[in-house]
Design an enzyme around this catalytic site. Structure first.
Site, short mmCIF file in Angstrom:
data_model
loop_
_atom_site.label_atom_id
_atom_site.label_comp_id
_atom_site.label_asym_id
_atom_site.label_seq_id
_atom_site.Cartn_x
_atom_site.Cartn_y
_atom_site.Cartn_z
N GLN A 1 0.82 -1.22 0.00
CA GLN A 1 0.00 0.00 0.00
C GLN A 1 0.86 1.27 0.00
O GLN A 1 0.47 2.29 -0.57
CB GLN A 1 -0.98 -0.01 1.17
N GLN B 1 22.22 -12.97 7.79
CA GLN B 1 21.21 -12.88 6.74
C GLN B 1 19.96 -13.67 7.09
O GLN B 1 18.84 -13.25 6.82
CB GLN B 1 21.78 -13.40 5.41
N HIS C 1 17.16 -11.93 8.98
CA HIS C 1 16.38 -10.86 8.33
C HIS C 1 14.90 -11.24 8.26
O HIS C 1 14.03 -10.42 8.55
CB HIS C 1 16.90 -10.61 6.92
N GLU D 1 22.72 -11.56 -3.91
CA GLU D 1 22.67 -10.17 -3.50
C GLU D 1 24.00 -9.80 -2.83
O GLU D 1 24.62 -8.79 -3.15
CB GLU D 1 21.51 -9.97 -2.52
N HIS D 2 24.41 -10.61 -1.85
CA HIS D 2 25.69 -10.43 -1.16
C HIS D 2 26.55 -11.68 -1.40
O HIS D 2 26.03 -12.79 -1.35
CB HIS D 2 25.51 -10.29 0.35
N ASP E 1 26.25 -3.53 5.10
CA ASP E 1 24.89 -3.24 5.54
C ASP E 1 24.80 -1.91 6.28
O ASP E 1 23.77 -1.24 6.25
CB ASP E 1 24.38 -4.35 6.47
N HIS F 1 12.14 13.14 -42.33
CA HIS F 1 13.45 13.15 -41.70
C HIS F 1 14.50 13.71 -42.67
O HIS F 1 15.35 14.53 -42.30
CB HIS F 1 13.87 11.73 -41.27
#
Length: 428
Positions: free
Chosen positions: A186, A255, A258, A322-323, A356, A415
């Site tokens: 949202q 990780q 998380h 990602e890492h 991080d 053109h």
């Protein structure tokens, strides 16, 4: 934990598959949320706050009083830490500024590019079980350096209707003043289309769960730019017998804590190292406040035994994490072989936590294999490159015939005429 020994190449895609929700359910849910926000505006957002975050609010905007009060609610040690991180992040992103001089591509034809800030940006800061005030630094600082005129921040409230003080303190530190109490898909819809309180933005940044990621991808199909697909966090570690098992275990757990949908992958040619790391994980996880989340995340983990470091790097590049931590004897040399990764951490003393929080690099990174094509957030993410060209009379004389020939070959007479008329004006 899933232990895989000497996998076949053809099985890798299945082995490295990320955990996902049922796509049809996810997409229909997010689409419904976006539609309701478009129609209902602030009132719908307040209803969603009560439904999803158990927060009954009368308004979405964080007041000046709340922002000022936040500074007194966090310790001086934390303030110092945030300021230290901010200084490093600012230094790293300031270094990314560049200017391009005009280039004469042919006689009388000059071309150049100029970086121009995106005027209105929205930054999403995950809250929930772990309010990520560090992400305010990672997004607010480059937006400020770029010169974005309006920075809108959305983050979910706690059940008492308040925002974590560290988020508000950090927002004030980096110059973000428009802060709203709304999270999830949202919030993405609100920034994409605007409501009575929340301004419509041109580009949306920030990580989130799969609902947030799906919402970002949906609004991007409606003309709103996004930073990248950035969903649940993930980490891969390449380790050999020179690694410190306790260090690697702590990185994997950092990780795993998380969220339940996070994923960690260990790739090693040394079975003894894998066993030692697993033992260290089992010992360390019991002391974590978020151990239940970490344990559930570990159910999606992969511990892969390969024949050598070359294969380990091949597996990592196929996963596109990602890492990526490289804890090997020749880590700097192996790092040169990385093709797909969001951010790389080299050697035993480079924890993923450094990136991080405070090393200076950005932690908003591509997940779910998107590192094959996407970069992490940088200063460039908050600008667009506009190209310019200036053609002189001499330039149009020199270049005009080539343009005419190409336009005629493509059957685009107007053109061609745009050049022909100019050449005639010059007596050609």
């Amino acid at each position: 934990m899933n232990i895989i020994k000497y996998p076949n190449q053809q099985d890798l895609s299945q082995i490295l598959k990320r955990p996902v929700f049922e796509t049809d359910f996810l997409e229909s849910t997010v689409k419904n949320i976006i539609t309701r926000v478009q129609k209902g505006g602030d009132l719908t957002l307040l209803e969603f706050n009560e439904k999803f975050d158990k927060a009954k609010l009368e308004k979405l905007t964080v007041s000046e009083e709340e922002i000022k009060e936040a500074s007194s609610q966090i310790s001086d040690d934390l303030k110092t830490a945030i300021k230290t991180a901010a200084a490093n992040i600012r230094k790293f992103h300031e270094s990314q500024k560049r200017s391009e001089e005009p280039l004469e591509t042919s006689v009388g034809v000059n071309c150049w590019r100029k970086a121009v800030a995106i005027e209105k940006v929205g930054i999403y800061i995950p809250g929930g079980t772990a309010p990520l005030f560090s992400t305010v630094l990672m997004l607010g600082i480059p937006a400020d350096i770029a010169g974005c005129k309006e920075i809108v921040l959305c983050t979910p409230p706690a059940s008492d209707g308040k925002i974590a003080p560290a988020i508000l303190f950090t927002a004030q530190l980096v110059g973000v003043s428009k802060i709203y109490k709304v999270g999830g898909a949202q919030a993405i819809a609100a920034m994409a289309y605007g409501t009575e309180s929340i301004p419509k933005v041109d580009k949306i940044f920030g990580p989130g769960n799969q609902y947030v990621t799906a919402a970002k991808q949906m609004v991007s199909m409606d003309g709103v730019a996004i930073d990248m697909p950035a969903g649940p966090s993930e980490l891969a570690v390449i380790a050999d017998n020179s690694c410190v098992p306790e260090f690697v275990a702590s990185d994997l757990l950092s990780q795993a804590e998380h969220g339940k949908d996070s994923q960690v992958v260990l790739i090693s040619p040394d079975e003894t190292a894998i066993d030692s790391i697993i033992k260290a994980i089992e010992e360390q996880v019991e002391d974590l406040p978020r151990k239940e989340i970490a344990k559930e995340s570990l159910q999606n983990s992969k511990f892969i035994l390969v024949k050598d470091i070359e294969e380990a790097m091949s597996v990592s590049n196929a996963y596109a994490p990602e890492h990526l931590i490289i804890a090997t004897e020749d880590a700097p040399q192996q790092a040169e072989k990385v093709v797909n990764a969001g951010s790389v951490f080299i050697g035993n003393y480079s924890p993923e936590s450094a990136g991080d929080y405070a090393s200076g690099t950005n932690h908003t990174l591509p997940t779910n294999g998107a590192a094959r094509a996407y970069s992490g957030v940088s200063l460039d993410s908050f600008t667009k490159q506009i190209t310019f060209q200036q053609v002189s009379e001499e330039g149009i004389k020199n270049l005009g015939p080539a343009i005419e020939a190409m336009a005629e070959a493509e059957l685009l007479q107007a053109h061609k005429n745009a050049v022909t008329l100019r050449l005639k004006k010059l007596g050609l």
